[in-house]
Scaffold this active site. Structure first.
Site, mmCIF file in Angstrom:
data_model
loop_
_atom_site.group_PDB
_atom_site.id
_atom_site.type_symbol
_atom_site.label_atom_id
_atom_site.label_comp_id
_atom_site.label_asym_id
_atom_site.label_seq_id
_atom_site.Cartn_x
_atom_site.Cartn_y
_atom_site.Cartn_z
ATOM 1 N N LYS A 56 -31.732 -33.541 38.775
ATOM 2 C CA LYS A 56 -32.098 -33.872 37.394
ATOM 3 C C LYS A 56 -31.017 -33.348 36.453
ATOM 4 O O LYS A 56 -30.860 -32.140 36.272
ATOM 5 C CB LYS A 56 -33.436 -33.246 36.994
ATOM 6 C CG LYS A 56 -33.940 -33.917 35.699
ATOM 7 C CD LYS A 56 -34.849 -33.076 34.871
ATOM 8 C CE LYS A 56 -34.133 -32.200 33.892
ATOM 9 N NZ LYS A 56 -33.402 -32.907 32.820
ATOM 10 N N GLU A 70 -28.665 -19.827 38.188
ATOM 11 C CA GLU A 70 -27.418 -19.467 37.480
ATOM 12 C C GLU A 70 -27.757 -19.561 36.007
ATOM 13 O O GLU A 70 -27.970 -20.648 35.484
ATOM 14 C CB GLU A 70 -26.307 -20.464 37.826
ATOM 15 C CG GLU A 70 -25.940 -20.545 39.294
ATOM 16 C CD GLU A 70 -25.185 -19.325 39.782
ATOM 17 O OE1 GLU A 70 -24.786 -18.491 38.957
ATOM 18 O OE2 GLU A 70 -25.020 -19.192 41.008
ATOM 19 N N CYS A 73 -21.225 -20.541 30.143
ATOM 20 C CA CYS A 73 -22.091 -19.401 30.467
ATOM 21 C C CYS A 73 -21.294 -18.118 30.564
ATOM 22 O O CYS A 73 -21.789 -17.042 30.268
ATOM 23 C CB CYS A 73 -22.820 -19.670 31.780
ATOM 24 S SG CYS A 73 -21.702 -20.067 33.135
ATOM 25 N N GLU A 99 -27.583 -15.062 23.577
ATOM 26 C CA GLU A 99 -26.518 -16.011 23.889
ATOM 27 C C GLU A 99 -26.459 -17.080 22.798
ATOM 28 O O GLU A 99 -27.457 -17.741 22.529
ATOM 29 C CB GLU A 99 -26.820 -16.656 25.247
ATOM 30 C CG GLU A 99 -25.708 -17.531 25.748
ATOM 31 C CD GLU A 99 -26.052 -18.187 27.076
ATOM 32 O OE1 GLU A 99 -27.203 -18.652 27.239
ATOM 33 O OE2 GLU A 99 -25.167 -18.235 27.941
HETATM 34 P P1 NAD Z 1 -31.724 -25.416 29.648
HETATM 35 O O1 NAD Z 1 -32.301 -24.240 30.346
HETATM 36 O O2 NAD Z 1 -32.322 -25.842 28.368
HETATM 37 O O3 NAD Z 1 -31.778 -26.698 30.587
HETATM 38 C C1 NAD Z 1 -31.180 -26.716 31.875
HETATM 39 C C2 NAD Z 1 -31.824 -27.814 32.686
HETATM 40 O O4 NAD Z 1 -33.195 -27.464 32.913
HETATM 41 C C3 NAD Z 1 -31.857 -29.182 31.992
HETATM 42 O O5 NAD Z 1 -31.634 -30.201 32.942
HETATM 43 C C4 NAD Z 1 -33.266 -29.234 31.437
HETATM 44 O O6 NAD Z 1 -33.719 -30.548 31.217
HETATM 45 C C5 NAD Z 1 -34.043 -28.555 32.557
HETATM 46 N N1 NAD Z 1 -35.349 -28.020 32.161
HETATM 47 C C6 NAD Z 1 -35.777 -27.657 30.931
HETATM 48 N N2 NAD Z 1 -37.070 -27.237 30.970
HETATM 49 C C7 NAD Z 1 -37.461 -27.336 32.269
HETATM 50 C C8 NAD Z 1 -38.674 -27.048 32.951
HETATM 51 N N3 NAD Z 1 -39.754 -26.587 32.316
HETATM 52 N N4 NAD Z 1 -38.730 -27.247 34.287
HETATM 53 C C9 NAD Z 1 -37.645 -27.693 34.956
HETATM 54 N N5 NAD Z 1 -36.461 -28.006 34.354
HETATM 55 C C10 NAD Z 1 -36.378 -27.823 33.022
HETATM 56 O O7 NAD Z 1 -30.171 -25.115 29.494
HETATM 57 P P2 NAD Z 1 -29.092 -25.979 28.714
HETATM 58 O O8 NAD Z 1 -29.336 -25.775 27.253
HETATM 59 O O9 NAD Z 1 -29.044 -27.370 29.268
HETATM 60 O O10 NAD Z 1 -27.759 -25.256 29.172
HETATM 61 C C11 NAD Z 1 -27.268 -24.120 28.567
HETATM 62 C C12 NAD Z 1 -27.654 -22.879 29.341
HETATM 63 O O11 NAD Z 1 -27.197 -22.958 30.683
HETATM 64 C C13 NAD Z 1 -27.033 -21.626 28.784
HETATM 65 O O12 NAD Z 1 -27.976 -20.586 28.727
HETATM 66 C C14 NAD Z 1 -25.946 -21.281 29.794
HETATM 67 O O13 NAD Z 1 -25.596 -19.929 29.821
HETATM 68 C C15 NAD Z 1 -26.560 -21.731 31.057
HETATM 69 N N6 NAD Z 1 -25.519 -21.965 32.069
HETATM 70 C C16 NAD Z 1 -25.383 -21.071 33.094
HETATM 71 C C17 NAD Z 1 -24.381 -21.241 34.047
HETATM 72 C C18 NAD Z 1 -24.201 -20.274 35.186
HETATM 73 O O14 NAD Z 1 -23.578 -20.639 36.167
HETATM 74 N N7 NAD Z 1 -24.699 -19.070 35.104
HETATM 75 C C19 NAD Z 1 -23.526 -22.339 33.959
HETATM 76 C C20 NAD Z 1 -23.688 -23.225 32.901
HETATM 77 C C21 NAD Z 1 -24.698 -23.035 31.964
#
Ligand code: NAD
Length: 507
Positions: free
Chosen positions: A192, A267, A301, A402
């Site tokens: 997804k 992650e 991130c 963040e």
């Molecule tokens: P997010 O947590 O809002 O969404 C990530 C994914 O999860 C999306 O596909 C979203 O649709 C899905 N999602 C949302 N709610 C969900 C639920 N209830 N159940 C299952 N899936 C759900 O994050 P974002 O805003 O898309 O991305 C930014 C974040 O990602 C930042 O916090 C960043 O630090 C983190 N990030 C971490 C890494 C790492 O490797 N540590 C890498 C890239 C981004």
């Protein structure tokens, strides 16, 4: 204040133009129009709608998981020897490379990242498939020491269907980091992508299918996290979820996974310290700090978003940094001169701007940026100027939460104890950077910093062969590295009796 901005006329420099992908989603080997509603996908450089994408439904999740189980259990996948399965991954890597300019252009159009960066991400995605093909071909089962007349072997077996949920910041790289090791381990994958950035994942799915991967081994289901993502996590047929995204989402997902006793790898977010010691080469450190926070417009991130500088050189260093931050070229990702592209979405820019307002209201000094660019050429895009703030303690919300944008908070430190106390005073533990000429000090700090990755005199460098993960609230488990395939496997031990006598109990 002078800020250099680039203009839209430079679009002609782009190696490939954005081309829409068909509005279909991949469910168990079939391309269909999703019935779960639609969303408009934007080009954040212009605000224009790139295309409308259909969403999957909960029924599509059911169908994708069922097809995944069938495909993973079919002899033509299940019975492949490692070197045979590895060939599929090599073919995918070749296909990604053949389509590299188009994939990079698509990702730049959908995320705003510069073409230089998206080209590197596409190359790294191909490299990820190649790496896991090689790791698979060269992987071994363990022959463990027996304590009787038997031979014991510990084997790695596929989990079945893996759910992969990815964020919007680097779609092709995060997709590849999950799909490649999960397929290498012999699983099927239901992916997804993030709602704002599904285009590259859909294009990647077509490329993977056309490369000959058997139908059903990959499904790509765009849609809302709370609907499609949640259905994947809860589905009884999904045996593991690998998630990259925000800490709040990851925590909620881990609760759901606990109900099913399902393994998850997470992650998550970061608030990484980037540290300049008093003996650092200042030119190298200024460049590294700028790159660490402002590349990808801070939407990374691992962004080095808290800058700690030895108090004796604090003013000089921050002055130099601010002068350089003002001169960064802000513009569309298609212009090769651009260093800082737009943020991914106007809504996200609003969140970043609110954090800067919060810093102001808490008494922070905005040393540069803190606004949208005044260049009329950029008015329609989701741009935000590289911003440096100081005058706040590490306990301020902007130092603890963040922001995920081009915002750097600078803080002085007095000595090593003060530095470690401040740097580790965060719920996160993803990465850290140290700039110094003294490798003994660097080593000491690297051991004391609570982070999954520490860079010394460099920042944001990555190798697929090096494990990556966060500690504390930055994650659970690691990705990449040779152990990456094991993360998508179940371990099974087999005892082969060698004795001719019956077991003693039977006497
Ligand atoms: P997010 O947590 O809002 O969404 C990530 C994914 O999860 C999306 O596909 C979203 O649709 C899905 N999602 C949302 N709610 C969900 C639920 N209830 N159940 C299952 N899936 C759900 O994050 P974002 O805003 O898309 O991305 C930014 C974040 O990602 C930042 O916090 C960043 O630090 C983190 N990030 C971490 C890494 C790492 O490797 N540590 C890498 C890239 C981004």
């Amino acid at each position: 204040m002078t800020v250099t901005t680039t203009t839209h006329q430079a679009h002609e420099h782009a190696p490939a133009q954005f081309r829409p992908v068909p509005d279909e989603i991949l469910v168990g080997g079939r391309w269909i129009t999703g019935d779960g509603g639609t969303s408009e996908v934007l080009d954040p450089a212009t605000g224009a709608v790139l295309q409308t994408v259909s969403h999957a439904t909960v029924d599509d999740v059911d169908a994708a998981v069922a097809a995944g189980h069938r495909a993973a259990a079919a002899p033509e996948w299940r019975d492949l020897l490692p070197h045979q399965r590895a060939r599929y991954l090599v073919r995918i890597a070749d296909a990604i490379e053949e389509n590299a300019p188009r994939l990079a252009a698509l990702q730049t159009a959908n995320t705003g990242k510069t073409l230089a960066e998206t080209s590197a991400l596409v190359a790294s995605a191909a490299g990820t498939f190649r790496y896991f093909a090689a790791a698979l071909e060269t992987s071994d089962a363990d022959l463990t020491a027996p304590r009787g007349e038997y031979l014991t072997m510990s084997l790695w077996e596929p989990i079945g269907v893996v759910g992969a949920i990815t964020p919007w910041n680097s779609p092709i790289a995060s997709d590849a980091q999950k799909i490649a090791p999960a397929l290498a381990a012999g699983n099927a994958v239901v992916l997804k992508p993030a709602a704002w950035t599904p285009l590259v994942s859909l294009a990647l799915a077509r490329i993977i299918q056309e490369s000959g991967l058997p139908d059903g081994l990959l499904s790509v289901l765009p849609g809302r996290g709370s609907v499609v993502g949640d259905a994947i996590v809860r589905h009884p047929g999904v045996g593991k979820v690998t998630f990259t995204g925000g800490t709040g989402t990851g925590r909620a997902l881990a609760h759901e996974a606990a109900e099913k006793l399902m393994p998850v790898s997470l992650e998550l977010g970061g608030k990484s310290p980037t540290i300049v010691l008093d003996d650092a080469d200042l030119d190298v450190a200024v460049n590294g700090v700028l790159y660490g926070i402002f590349s990808s417009s801070g939407q990374s991130c691992i962004a080095g978003s808290r800058l700690f500088v030895a108090d004796r050189l604090y003013e000089e260093f921050v002055d130099r940094l601010v002068r350089r931050a003002r001169a960064l070229r802000v513009g569309p990702g298609t212009d090769p001169r651009t260093q800082v592209g737009p943020l991914v979405h106007p809504r996200h820019r609003g969140d970043v701007a609110r954090y800067v307002d919060l810093a102001r209201s808490e008494g922070g000094r905005i040393l540069c940026g803190g606004a949208v660019p005044d260049d009329p050429e950029l008015a329609a895009g989701a741009y935000y100027l590289p911003t440096v703030i100081d005058g706040l303690p590490n306990s301020a919300r902007v130092c603890q939460e963040e922001i995920f944008g081009p915002v750097l908070i600078a803080l002085p430190f007095t000595d090593e104890e003060d530095l470690i106390a401040q740097a580790n005073d965060t719920v996160f533990g993803l990465a850290a950077g140290v700039w110094t000429a003294d490798y003994r000090r660097a080593w000491r700090l690297a051991r004391r910093l609570q982070a999954g990755t520490v860079w010394v005199n460099t920042y944001k460098q990555f190798s697929i062969s090096t494990p990556f993960g966060g500690v504390k609230e930055s994650g659970l488990g690691v990705e990449k590295g040779r152990a990456g395939i094991a993360a998508y496997s179940r371990q099974k031990s087999v005892y082969l009796g060698l004795g001719t006598e019956p077991n003693p109990w039977a006497d």
